[in-house]
Design an enzyme around this catalytic site. Structure first.
Site, PDB file in Angstrom:
ATOM      1  N   LYS B 116       0.848  -1.034   0.059  1.00  0.00           N
ATOM      2  CA  LYS B 116       0.130   0.036   0.163  1.00  0.00           C
ATOM      3  C   LYS B 116       0.877   1.303   0.111  1.00  0.00           C
ATOM      4  O   LYS B 116       0.539   2.096  -0.528  1.00  0.00           O
ATOM      5  CB  LYS B 116      -0.948   0.036   1.189  1.00  0.00           C
ATOM      6  CG  LYS B 116      -1.847  -1.033   0.997  1.00  0.00           C
ATOM      7  CD  LYS B 116      -3.196  -0.693   2.093  1.00  0.00           C
ATOM      8  CE  LYS B 116      -4.260  -2.102   1.744  1.00  0.00           C
ATOM      9  NZ  LYS B 116      -5.404  -1.818   2.194  1.00  0.00           N
ATOM     10  N   GLY B 162      -4.868  -1.115  15.558  1.00  0.00           N
ATOM     11  CA  GLY B 162      -6.134  -1.470  16.432  1.00  0.00           C
ATOM     12  C   GLY B 162      -6.723  -0.363  17.068  1.00  0.00           C
ATOM     13  O   GLY B 162      -7.635  -0.479  18.039  1.00  0.00           O
ATOM     14  N   GLU B 198      -3.735  12.309   9.423  1.00  0.00           N
ATOM     15  CA  GLU B 198      -4.373  11.980   8.303  1.00  0.00           C
ATOM     16  C   GLU B 198      -5.870  12.557   8.370  1.00  0.00           C
ATOM     17  O   GLU B 198      -6.587  12.810   9.137  1.00  0.00           O
ATOM     18  CB  GLU B 198      -4.532  10.515   8.159  1.00  0.00           C
ATOM     19  CG  GLU B 198      -5.116   9.898   6.806  1.00  0.00           C
ATOM     20  CD  GLU B 198      -5.234   8.312   6.881  1.00  0.00           C
ATOM     21  OE1 GLU B 198      -4.329   7.735   6.770  1.00  0.00           O
ATOM     22  OE2 GLU B 198      -6.452   8.070   7.212  1.00  0.00           O
ATOM     23  N   PHE B 200      -9.588  12.907   8.148  1.00  0.00           N
ATOM     24  CA  PHE B 200     -10.478  12.049   8.601  1.00  0.00           C
ATOM     25  C   PHE B 200     -11.717  12.210   7.744  1.00  0.00           C
ATOM     26  O   PHE B 200     -12.143  13.189   7.450  1.00  0.00           O
ATOM     27  CB  PHE B 200     -11.182  12.382  10.193  1.00  0.00           C
ATOM     28  CG  PHE B 200     -12.316  11.496  10.495  1.00  0.00           C
ATOM     29  CD1 PHE B 200     -12.106  10.298  10.788  1.00  0.00           C
ATOM     30  CD2 PHE B 200     -13.631  12.177  10.679  1.00  0.00           C
ATOM     31  CE1 PHE B 200     -13.017   9.338  10.999  1.00  0.00           C
ATOM     32  CE2 PHE B 200     -14.600  11.294  11.133  1.00  0.00           C
ATOM     33  CZ  PHE B 200     -14.255   9.883  11.329  1.00  0.00           C
ATOM     34  N   HIS B 206     -16.483   2.938  -0.925  1.00  0.00           N
ATOM     35  CA  HIS B 206     -15.581   2.144  -1.583  1.00  0.00           C
ATOM     36  C   HIS B 206     -15.962   2.382  -3.192  1.00  0.00           C
ATOM     37  O   HIS B 206     -16.830   1.387  -3.395  1.00  0.00           O
ATOM     38  CB  HIS B 206     -15.372   0.827  -1.162  1.00  0.00           C
ATOM     39  CG  HIS B 206     -14.392   0.069  -1.844  1.00  0.00           C
ATOM     40  ND1 HIS B 206     -13.205  -0.609  -1.422  1.00  0.00           N
ATOM     41  CD2 HIS B 206     -14.353  -0.429  -3.139  1.00  0.00           C
ATOM     42  CE1 HIS B 206     -12.414  -1.009  -2.408  1.00  0.00           C
ATOM     43  NE2 HIS B 206     -13.169  -1.031  -3.322  1.00  0.00           N
ATOM     44  N   LYS B 234     -15.940  -7.624   0.780  1.00  0.00           N
ATOM     45  CA  LYS B 234     -17.120  -7.049  -0.021  1.00  0.00           C
ATOM     46  C   LYS B 234     -18.390  -8.323   0.106  1.00  0.00           C
ATOM     47  O   LYS B 234     -18.208  -9.467   0.016  1.00  0.00           O
ATOM     48  CB  LYS B 234     -16.727  -6.910  -1.351  1.00  0.00           C
ATOM     49  CG  LYS B 234     -15.827  -5.885  -1.404  1.00  0.00           C
ATOM     50  CD  LYS B 234     -15.254  -6.009  -2.847  1.00  0.00           C
ATOM     51  CE  LYS B 234     -13.896  -4.636  -2.802  1.00  0.00           C
ATOM     52  NZ  LYS B 234     -13.093  -4.700  -4.244  1.00  0.00           N
ATOM     53  N   ASN B 288      -5.680  -3.272  -7.800  1.00  0.00           N
ATOM     54  CA  ASN B 288      -5.663  -4.894  -7.929  1.00  0.00           C
ATOM     55  C   ASN B 288      -5.316  -5.388  -9.507  1.00  0.00           C
ATOM     56  O   ASN B 288      -6.347  -4.933 -10.309  1.00  0.00           O
ATOM     57  CB  ASN B 288      -7.222  -5.402  -7.601  1.00  0.00           C
ATOM     58  CG  ASN B 288      -7.543  -5.053  -6.118  1.00  0.00           C
ATOM     59  OD1 ASN B 288      -6.589  -5.134  -5.452  1.00  0.00           O
ATOM     60  ND2 ASN B 288      -8.765  -4.647  -5.949  1.00  0.00           N
ATOM     61  N   ARG B 290      -5.502  -7.753 -11.357  1.00  0.00           N
ATOM     62  CA  ARG B 290      -6.104  -9.069 -11.655  1.00  0.00           C
ATOM     63  C   ARG B 290      -7.659  -8.788 -11.998  1.00  0.00           C
ATOM     64  O   ARG B 290      -8.096  -7.555 -11.940  1.00  0.00           O
ATOM     65  CB  ARG B 290      -6.147  -9.707 -10.385  1.00  0.00           C
ATOM     66  CG  ARG B 290      -6.676  -9.459  -9.134  1.00  0.00           C
ATOM     67  CD  ARG B 290      -6.680 -10.191  -8.115  1.00  0.00           C
ATOM     68  NE  ARG B 290      -6.900  -9.691  -6.796  1.00  0.00           N
ATOM     69  CZ  ARG B 290      -7.935  -9.002  -6.237  1.00  0.00           C
ATOM     70  NH1 ARG B 290      -8.851  -9.172  -6.698  1.00  0.00           N
ATOM     71  NH2 ARG B 290      -7.949  -8.380  -5.279  1.00  0.00           N
ATOM     72  N   ARG B 336     -22.671 -11.895  -3.141  1.00  0.00           N
ATOM     73  CA  ARG B 336     -21.951 -12.926  -2.934  1.00  0.00           C
ATOM     74  C   ARG B 336     -22.643 -14.128  -1.760  1.00  0.00           C
ATOM     75  O   ARG B 336     -22.988 -13.860  -0.688  1.00  0.00           O
ATOM     76  CB  ARG B 336     -20.574 -12.774  -2.321  1.00  0.00           C
ATOM     77  CG  ARG B 336     -19.794 -11.743  -3.090  1.00  0.00           C
ATOM     78  CD  ARG B 336     -18.393 -11.575  -2.623  1.00  0.00           C
ATOM     79  NE  ARG B 336     -17.556 -10.631  -3.210  1.00  0.00           N
ATOM     80  CZ  ARG B 336     -16.203 -10.306  -3.224  1.00  0.00           C
ATOM     81  NH1 ARG B 336     -15.661 -11.013  -2.222  1.00  0.00           N
ATOM     82  NH2 ARG B 336     -15.597  -9.217  -3.858  1.00  0.00           N
TER      83      ARG B 336
END
Lengths: 162, 444
Positions: B116, B162, B198, B200, B206, B234, B288, B290, B336
């Protein structure tokens, strides 16, 4: 083993559904030596149900469920059983000490092992209060759902110790 | 030109690849584990080679075994599907070394998108927006970084994880106190006071863009929205991303194409973005390299077979498609169907499927390797199949989804069907454009 006949494509199924739609029938069964397909009317739409000739796939079930140990024994007294099928591990990581050994005092929430199923690690809880008296399954063994993994208290059956 | 294609995967994607490859006139060889010898994909391939025992590490993830199996089958190309070795640079290299074609991008693209932080760096090089932020070693640096980042922002421990040492700051006047606390907590918890500042994003979606490239040029095939997730898995995907202003959609698509061009990308890829659900500002996350699980929704709205494009490009051809050939029409949704007990924290539920009745009919596509009597081995992931619906409008697609789910019956293993029925009936989902917190608010 070369095969030239592929089962019907999704487009074929769509055509069969369209044919059915133009008739008064509720379903069409297509049965060949290799597969059976039922396309049926269900409310406002259709369903498809495929099955494949088991005889054409000897040992298919065996291949999917190999070397399951040990058998699901019924009356062996208080024990910890596998909550789901998978690979049983006694320790949280390779080389780490096992969660429990014989003689360990456990409560219902004590984690006594993990079972890896479908890429997920699932904790196995003791489920009852007691003392571990025997561990019936080796580390990294494939086990079935409900398999006895450990005995508690004086639950060890008479006879040779394990 | 590929004549003999080795498929190095299993389950529904193996079957999916075999179908298109056969339609293109290729001979297909499937590498299977011992557990998959009699799977539906194995019955559908022209030839089957056993690559190893059931556990993935000894079969589907075993690079020497997979390459040797493909060589023994005299394959001239390997399609890796998704997951397993699909984005493994060592595998792509091993395939190339024995003179076979890897159906995927160049090694350089796999490496650039491999982690990443590297992806973030390459994204910035390509001019893509990334979530604003940066590291701060001390208080003065944190103040300066906060000035650049803007509010609201998050302070995160560089060494943390975490949620520990994480502070949200809504306005500049809160910054002083929060920096002190965040740094003290970071020091106490991780022995390292450094924080990462960062921006927020309270309500994030997504959204991803499907791209195709041939090493010379790149095009996009529109957006997909995959905001409905659980623990980054997902559950529901749709195309195009709903309720997004046209100019923002065009901008995100252009950004994805820019990245593909920057990489000289070859094959099918997906550029993932975090989109602010309120402002529609978007930030590049990763790519990604692929085919994706959710590729059928893009196929449904564009009419383009993505696996066919992958195979054509891998075979050495220039892309015949031009951007002007791609038109997104209607709306598609995929759910799914997993072998999981979703009411018991999604506990896996392998076993024998006594009966599998899938919906059929207009606007419905089922991608599955599971028929009545099929086995779901405990070794692999829990995807049983995908239900894809498409219709002229999103409202019609949602209605079709709900009706199709009512006709879906899987007996013998637990499935996520009823979860999807709950989602399809949820007012937020029906309205469209939900953010990634959707699942938390789901009325089970």
């Amino acid at each position: 083993m070369s095969k030239t006949d592929l089962p019907l494509t999704p487009e074929d199924v769509a055509e069969i559904a369209a044919i059915l739609d133009g008739t008064a029938y509720d379903r069409i069964d297509v049965t060949t030596a290799r597969f059976r397909l039922r396309v049926a009317r269900d409310g406002q739409g259709f369903t498809q149900d495929w099955s494949f000739d088991e005889a054409a796939a000897p040992g298919a079930a065996m291949a999917a469920a190999p070397a399951v140990a040990p058998a699901i024994q019924a009356d062996i007294g208080p024990c910890v059983r596998a909550p789901l099928p998978g690979t049983f591990y006694r320790a949280p990581a390779p080389g780490a000490p096992p969660f429990v050994e014989v003689g360990a005092v456990v409560t219902p929430d004590t984690v006594v092992g993990i079972i890896e199923t479908m890429k997920l690690m699932n904790p196995v809880h003791a489920g009852i209060d007691g003392v571990i008296s025997a561990i019936l399954v080796d580390n990294a063994t494939m086990i079935a759902k409900g398999a006895a993994l450990m005995l508690l208290d004086g639950a060890l059956p008479d006879g040779p110790a394990l | 030109m590929i004549r003999r294609l080795f498929v190095a995967n299993r389950g529904e994607i193996a079957l999916r690849v075999i179908r298109t490859a056969r339609a293109m006139g290729m001979t297909t060889i499937l590498g299977v584990s011992e557990a998959d010898r009699h799977s539906l994909p194995a019955r559908s391939a022209d030839d089957v080679v056993v690559i190893g025992p059931a556990p993935s590490a000894q079969s589907y993830l075993n690079i020497p075994a997979v390459v040797a199996a493909a060589q023994s089958a005299r394959a001239d190309a390997i399609h890796p599907g998704y997951g397993f070795l699909s984005e493994n640079a060592a595998f792509a290299r091993a395939v190339a070394e024995v003179g076979m074609i890897f159906v995927g991008p160049e090694l350089s693209s796999l490496t650039a998108m491999g982690d990443k932080l590297m992806a973030r760096r390459v994204g910035i090089e390509a001019g893509l927006p990334v979530v604003p932020g940066g590291e701060a070693a001390d208080k003065a640096a944190a103040r300066a970084q906060a000035e650049r980042t803007g509010y609201p922002l998050l302070l995160k421990a560089v060494s943390g994880g975490g949620g520990r040492g994480m502070k949200r700051v809504d306005a500049p006047d809160q910054l002083e106190a929060q920096i002190d606390m965040a740094m003290a907590e970071a020091q106490a918890a991780f022995g390292d006071p450094r924080v990462y500042v960062e921006r927020f994003i309270a309500r994030g979606r997504h959204v991803e863009v499907q791209v195709l490239g041939d090493g010379h040029d790149a095009i996009h095939l529109g957006t997909r929205d995959c905001s409905i997730q659980r623990r980054f898995q997902k559950l529901v995907e749709e195309a195009p991303a709903p309720n997004m202003p046209d100019d923002k959609r065009a901008a995100i698509e252009a950004a994805a194409v820019n990245l593909a061009r920057h990489l000289g990308y070859r094959g099918a890829g997906t550029v993932e973005f975090l989109v602010d659900a309120e402002t529609f500002d978007f930030y590049f996350l990763e790519m990604n390299a692929r085919i994706q699980v959710e590729h059928p929704v893009t196929e449904a709205v564009t009419g383009i077979d993505l696996v066919e494009q992958q195979l054509l490009i891998a075979g050495g051809g220039r892309m015949a498609l031009r951007q002007g050939d791609v038109a997104v029409q209607g709306h598609a949704i995929e759910v799914r169907i997993n072998a999981e007990d979703w009411r018991a924290d999604f506990r896996p539920s392998p076993g024998r499927v006594a009966r599998a009745v899938w919906p059929a009919g207009p606007g419905i596509r089922i991608d599955t390797h599971i028929a009545s009597g099929g086995e779901v081995p405990p070794y692999y992931d829990s995807l049983l199949g995908k239900l894809i619906v498409s219709a002229p409008t999103r409202a019609e697609a949602v209605a079709l989804l709900a009706a199709a789910l009512n006709r879906l019956t899987i007996e013998g293993v637990d499935t996520t069907r009823d979860l999807h029925r709950t989602i399809a009936a949820d007012a937020r989902f029906v309205a469209g454009g939900v953010d990634t917190r959707f699942f938390e608010g789901l009325a089970a």
